[in-house]
Design a protein around this motif. Structure first.
Motif, PDB file in Angstrom:
ATOM      1  N   THR A 558       0.813  -1.217   0.000  1.00 60.93           N
ATOM      2  CA  THR A 558       0.000   0.000   0.000  1.00 60.93           C
ATOM      3  C   THR A 558       0.847   1.268   0.000  1.00 60.93           C
ATOM      4  O   THR A 558       0.421   2.308  -0.507  1.00 60.93           O
ATOM      5  N   ALA A 559       2.049   1.203   0.545  1.00 63.64           N
ATOM      6  CA  ALA A 559       2.894   2.400   0.617  1.00 63.64           C
ATOM      7  C   ALA A 559       3.546   2.717  -0.717  1.00 63.64           C
ATOM      8  O   ALA A 559       3.608   3.875  -1.133  1.00 63.64           O
ATOM      9  N   THR A 560       4.031   1.675  -1.406  1.00 60.24           N
ATOM     10  CA  THR A 560       4.765   1.908  -2.653  1.00 60.24           C
ATOM     11  C   THR A 560       3.919   1.678  -3.906  1.00 60.24           C
ATOM     12  O   THR A 560       4.268   2.152  -4.988  1.00 60.24           O
ATOM     13  N   GLY A 561       2.838   0.909  -3.758  1.00 66.26           N
ATOM     14  CA  GLY A 561       2.045   0.548  -4.918  1.00 66.26           C
ATOM     15  C   GLY A 561       2.616  -0.597  -5.718  1.00 66.26           C
ATOM     16  O   GLY A 561       2.047  -0.986  -6.748  1.00 66.26           O
ATOM     17  N   ASN A 562       3.740  -1.160  -5.281  1.00 64.00           N
ATOM     18  CA  ASN A 562       4.382  -2.250  -6.017  1.00 64.00           C
ATOM     19  C   ASN A 562       3.608  -3.554  -5.838  1.00 64.00           C
ATOM     20  O   ASN A 562       3.092  -3.852  -4.763  1.00 64.00           O
ATOM     21  N   ARG A 563       3.573  -4.334  -6.898  1.00 62.72           N
ATOM     22  CA  ARG A 563       2.980  -5.663  -6.798  1.00 62.72           C
ATOM     23  C   ARG A 563       3.947  -6.577  -6.050  1.00 62.72           C
ATOM     24  O   ARG A 563       5.107  -6.720  -6.438  1.00 62.72           O
ATOM     25  N   VAL A 564       3.453  -7.221  -5.001  1.00 61.32           N
ATOM     26  CA  VAL A 564       4.293  -8.061  -4.149  1.00 61.32           C
ATOM     27  C   VAL A 564       4.173  -9.531  -4.519  1.00 61.32           C
ATOM     28  O   VAL A 564       5.155 -10.274  -4.509  1.00 61.32           O
ATOM     29  N   TRP A 565       2.957  -9.968  -4.884  1.00 60.52           N
ATOM     30  CA  TRP A 565       2.743 -11.409  -5.106  1.00 60.52           C
ATOM     31  C   TRP A 565       1.495 -11.588  -5.946  1.00 60.52           C
ATOM     32  O   TRP A 565       0.558 -10.778  -5.897  1.00 60.52           O
ATOM     33  N   ARG A 566       1.493 -12.682  -6.725  1.00 57.07           N
ATOM     34  CA  ARG A 566       0.338 -13.024  -7.539  1.00 57.07           C
ATOM     35  C   ARG A 566       0.059 -14.515  -7.446  1.00 57.07           C
ATOM     36  O   ARG A 566       0.985 -15.325  -7.366  1.00 57.07           O
ATOM     37  N   TRP A 567      -1.223 -14.854  -7.430  1.00 58.86           N
ATOM     38  CA  TRP A 567      -1.625 -16.261  -7.516  1.00 58.86           C
ATOM     39  C   TRP A 567      -2.709 -16.390  -8.566  1.00 58.86           C
ATOM     40  O   TRP A 567      -3.673 -15.613  -8.553  1.00 58.86           O
ATOM     41  N   PRO A 568      -2.564 -17.374  -9.457  1.00 57.70           N
ATOM     42  CA  PRO A 568      -1.420 -18.247  -9.689  1.00 57.70           C
ATOM     43  C   PRO A 568      -0.216 -17.450 -10.198  1.00 57.70           C
ATOM     44  O   PRO A 568      -0.391 -16.433 -10.866  1.00 57.70           O
ATOM     45  N   ASP A 569       0.977 -17.941  -9.862  1.00 60.38           N
ATOM     46  CA  ASP A 569       2.172 -17.179 -10.212  1.00 60.38           C
ATOM     47  C   ASP A 569       2.568 -17.345 -11.669  1.00 60.38           C
ATOM     48  O   ASP A 569       3.402 -16.604 -12.180  1.00 60.38           O
ATOM     49  N   SER A 570       1.970 -18.330 -12.360  1.00 56.33           N
ATOM     50  CA  SER A 570       2.257 -18.522 -13.779  1.00 56.33           C
ATOM     51  C   SER A 570       1.059 -19.193 -14.424  1.00 56.33           C
ATOM     52  O   SER A 570       0.222 -19.785 -13.750  1.00 56.33           O
ATOM     53  N   GLY A 571       0.998 -19.098 -15.729  1.00 52.84           N
ATOM     54  CA  GLY A 571      -0.079 -19.736 -16.453  1.00 52.84           C
ATOM     55  C   GLY A 571      -1.383 -18.971 -16.343  1.00 52.84           C
ATOM     56  O   GLY A 571      -1.437 -17.843 -15.841  1.00 52.84           O
ATOM     57  N   PRO A 572      -2.483 -19.582 -16.830  1.00 52.72           N
ATOM     58  CA  PRO A 572      -3.779 -18.903 -16.797  1.00 52.72           C
ATOM     59  C   PRO A 572      -4.304 -18.759 -15.383  1.00 52.72           C
ATOM     60  O   PRO A 572      -3.857 -19.441 -14.456  1.00 52.72           O
ATOM     61  N   GLY A 573      -5.257 -17.859 -15.209  1.00 54.54           N
ATOM     62  CA  GLY A 573      -5.861 -17.664 -13.905  1.00 54.54           C
ATOM     63  C   GLY A 573      -6.715 -18.849 -13.500  1.00 54.54           C
ATOM     64  O   GLY A 573      -7.058 -19.711 -14.315  1.00 54.54           O
ATOM     65  N   ALA A 574      -7.061 -18.892 -12.219  1.00 55.18           N
ATOM     66  CA  ALA A 574      -7.943 -19.933 -11.712  1.00 55.18           C
ATOM     67  C   ALA A 574      -9.390 -19.529 -12.001  1.00 55.18           C
ATOM     68  O   ALA A 574      -9.660 -18.684 -12.851  1.00 55.18           O
ATOM     69  N   ALA A 575     -10.333 -20.109 -11.292  1.00 54.68           N
ATOM     70  CA  ALA A 575     -11.736 -19.737 -11.452  1.00 54.68           C
ATOM     71  C   ALA A 575     -11.963 -18.339 -10.886  1.00 54.68           C
ATOM     72  O   ALA A 575     -11.181 -17.859 -10.050  1.00 54.68           O
ATOM     73  N   PRO A 576     -13.036 -17.660 -11.311  1.00 50.14           N
ATOM     74  CA  PRO A 576     -13.340 -16.329 -10.765  1.00 50.14           C
ATOM     75  C   PRO A 576     -13.366 -16.323  -9.238  1.00 50.14           C
ATOM     76  O   PRO A 576     -13.871 -17.251  -8.604  1.00 50.14           O
ATOM     77  N   ILE A 577     -12.793 -15.268  -8.661  1.00 53.85           N
ATOM     78  CA  ILE A 577     -12.709 -15.110  -7.200  1.00 53.85           C
ATOM     79  C   ILE A 577     -13.749 -14.085  -6.779  1.00 53.85           C
ATOM     80  O   ILE A 577     -13.650 -12.913  -7.124  1.00 53.85           O
TER      81      ILE A 577
END
Length: 617
Positions: A558-577
């Protein structure tokens, strides 16, 4: 046996696939699943307990031992050589007796001439064998409470049948001597006779495997819409689904499922993303009315003590459940679906809002209706100001402040030009935020709803919409989104400060951070490519996470606006969250509710980019 044994290549492939999954060989299991076309297998949904392949191979070794030692000659009786899956067995005896010592001669009844085979070469009396088998079965059953049931022409491999009442037939025995076959069959019948102690199982060592950073919980039978962490018992998570149930998951139970694996993960689910694993633990299930045309669970809320859980659903019934799963209260009063439920801070009152346009305050102790307010054409969300007043929002574009001392709204805030989806006070109740389908969020300050002495002002009866908009305008209109704003969330403030950081997420796929006290946009996050449904802050406010229709979960600083982590980390996304909720106490775990019937839990302690920030929480 009356039925013929049959082992198919598909069964073997399924067993190997389950073994690779249990062992964490994700790429190898994926390759096998694809090349063997296991998704089309008739056994795709057959539950395979954890360790089933190893257990069946252990049984094969046990049979190999019986086959090798059935003659009970000198070498077989005193054999100390171990059995292996890869190398043929050759009996070997360590000579420990003196050369002058005579060989022991049996002087026993017939059944003692055929002692139970020893898997390790040691001799035990029948009493000790029985005790050891009982202990081993207790360990076995604790680790694998459900045995695999085969279908079609598959062979039922349950060990109870083999050990208790199925003697081995002549066709099932291979031997080079036809003369000795009948004797061997007779011996095996004595071996498996129900009156004789069964053979000891080979020891199976169960060790806890490291759990993946993201655990995908199977159990719901339809889309999962909402989640709520228990505020007093941080390891409890409630989730509500379209299957007309609420499940209460315990992290202790989830951890045990990683070892026991109550049911093998359903292979009909997609391959889990890297760093994720399916588990099927045993949650508490709160069943509603599945026969309803729209059984969706719409809202969940725990009281502050964590002892009661309120649920709202499309079936119009308001329910309160005890933490242990027993019903506490059920009320049918609303004439339309309940869209929001919320306990007051003290837990004395429960507020419910319905599409029938009413907001009702319930006395939790007496389980009775306290007051009913008909304030909208349809009521979408509510939030408590204090123990005596609350706000409501609606599809009629208005926000009302309602006091328990009056049957009328004491304040009406107008300005939105479309349905108002959510209203939320900050922690100190000095700022109110709202979001709408008009693509904006709005900020209302406390001078809009209190007198100079801090008391709730008198009703605004008789004022027109234009007069209300002039008298109580929004302090700031937060513009920038290009599609409806579906959710808002206040960032937890450091101790002794006031919350002024507000997050919004929109169907335009963007999330924004705002300085609410100034009405300025600080950050814009645009990594998601489809609608954002939910947004949440970490307990100390250092991170913000958003769940999207594209199946990706992004976490930002929140302070820097940088993306810290993503899931899934590779490939297509999972089901809608559909919903994301960060645990407010404990280890800072993050829950996800998904269209795929899955509840995901991100264990931040296992994510290096996040772990050290939660050590002190």
């Amino acid at each position: 046996m009356d039925s013929e044994m049959q082992i198919t290549a598909d069964e073997i492939n399924c067993l190997i696939y389950a073994y690779l999954q249990d062992s964490g060989f994700e790429h190898s299991s994926y390759a096998l699943r694809t090349e063997a076309r296991l998704d089309l297998s008739p056994n795709a949904k057959t539950p395979i307990p954890r360790g089933e392949l190893v257990d069946l191979l252990s049984k094969a070794l046990l049979y190999t031992e019986v086959e090798a030692h059935w003659k009970l000659d000198k070498n077989a009786s005193n054999c100390t050589e171990t059995f292996s899956l890869l190398t043929p067995h050759t009996c070997h005896v360590h000579q420990t007796r003196q050369h002058n010592s005579p060989d022991p001669m049996p002087a026993s009844p017939r059944h003692e001439l055929f002692p139970l085979p020893q898997t390790n070469g040691n001799n035990h009396d029948s009493g000790s064998t029985t005790q050891k088998r009982k202990a081993s079965l207790e360990l076995f059953n604790e680790a694998r409470p459900e045995k695999r049931i085969c279908v079609g022409n598959d062979v039922d491999m349950r060990i109870e049948e083999a050990e208790e009442h199925h003697p081995i037939s002549e066709q099932s025995i291979t031997t080079n001597s036809s003369t000795n076959r009948d004797a061997m069959v007779q011996d095996m019948e004595v071996f498996f006779a129900p009156t004789e102690p069964p053979p000891p199982r080979p020891p199976v060592i169960k060790t806890e495997e490291p759990m993946s950073p993201v655990v995908l919980l199977q159990g719901h039978d339809a889309e999962v819409f909402s989640a709520a962490w228990n505020p007093a018992f941080p390891d409890l998570l409630a989730t509500g689904s379209k299957d007309a149930t609420v499940r209460v998951w315990s992290w202790d139970d989830i951890s045990r499922a990683n070892i026991r694996n109550y049911l093998s993960p359903d292979m009909s689910f997609p391959i889990p993303p890297s760093g994720s694993q399916y588990l099927r633990p045993n949650p508490i299930t709160l069943r509603h009315h599945p026969k309803s045309d729209q059984p969706d669970i719409t809202s969940l809320d725990w009281n502050s003590e964590g002892t009661l859980l309120a649920t709202g659903s499309y079936d119009r019934l308001l329910r309160i459940w005890r933490k242990t799963g027993e019903p506490y209260m059920t009320q049918i009063y609303h004439s339309g679906p309940i869209f929001s439920v919320q306990f007051s801070k003290s837990g004395k009152w429960l507020l419910s809002a319905s599409l029938d346009g009413t907001a009702i305050v319930w006395d939790v102790a007496t389980k009775g209706l306290q007051m009913e307010f008909k304030v909208h054409t349809s009521c979408l969300d509510v939030d408590w100001l204090d123990e005596s007043a609350f706000v409501t929002c609606s599809a009629d574009y208005a926000i009302h402040l309602v006091s328990l001392s009056s049957k009328e709204a004491v304040r009406t805030f107008v300005g939105h030009t479309n349905e108002v989806n959510q209203v939320k006070f900050n922690k100190h109740r000095t700022i109110l935020a709202s979001c709408s389908d008009d693509n904006t969020a709005r900020v209302w300050l406390d001078d809009s709803w209190t007198n100079s002495d801090g008391s709730i002002a008198n009703p605004d009866n008789g004022l027109s919409k234009e007069e209300l908009a002039t008298r109580y305008p929004a302090k700031f209109v937060l513009s920038g989104h290009t599609h409806p704003v579906g959710a808002i969330q206040w960032c937890p403030a450091p101790l002794g400060t006031v919350e002024t950081l507000l997050a919004t997420c929109s169907f335009d796929g963007a999330a924004r951070l705002w300085e609410a006290s100034k009405g300025t946009c600080l950050r814009v996050f645009t990594d998601n490519t489809k609608s954002l449904f939910s947004i949440t802050f970490s307990p100390e406010g250092r991170f913000v996470a958003a769940g999207s229709e594209d199946g990706y979960l992004y976490i930002y600083n929140t302070a820097t606006g940088n993306r810290v982590w993503r899931w899934p980390d590779s490939g297509p996304g999972a089901a809608p969250i559909y919903d994301v909720k960060w645990q407010k106490l404990g280890n800072g775990r993050l829950a996800m509710c998904m269209k795929s019937k899955i509840v995901g839990i991100v264990d931040t302690a296992k994510i290096p980019e996040l772990a050290h920030h939660f050590d002190a929480i």
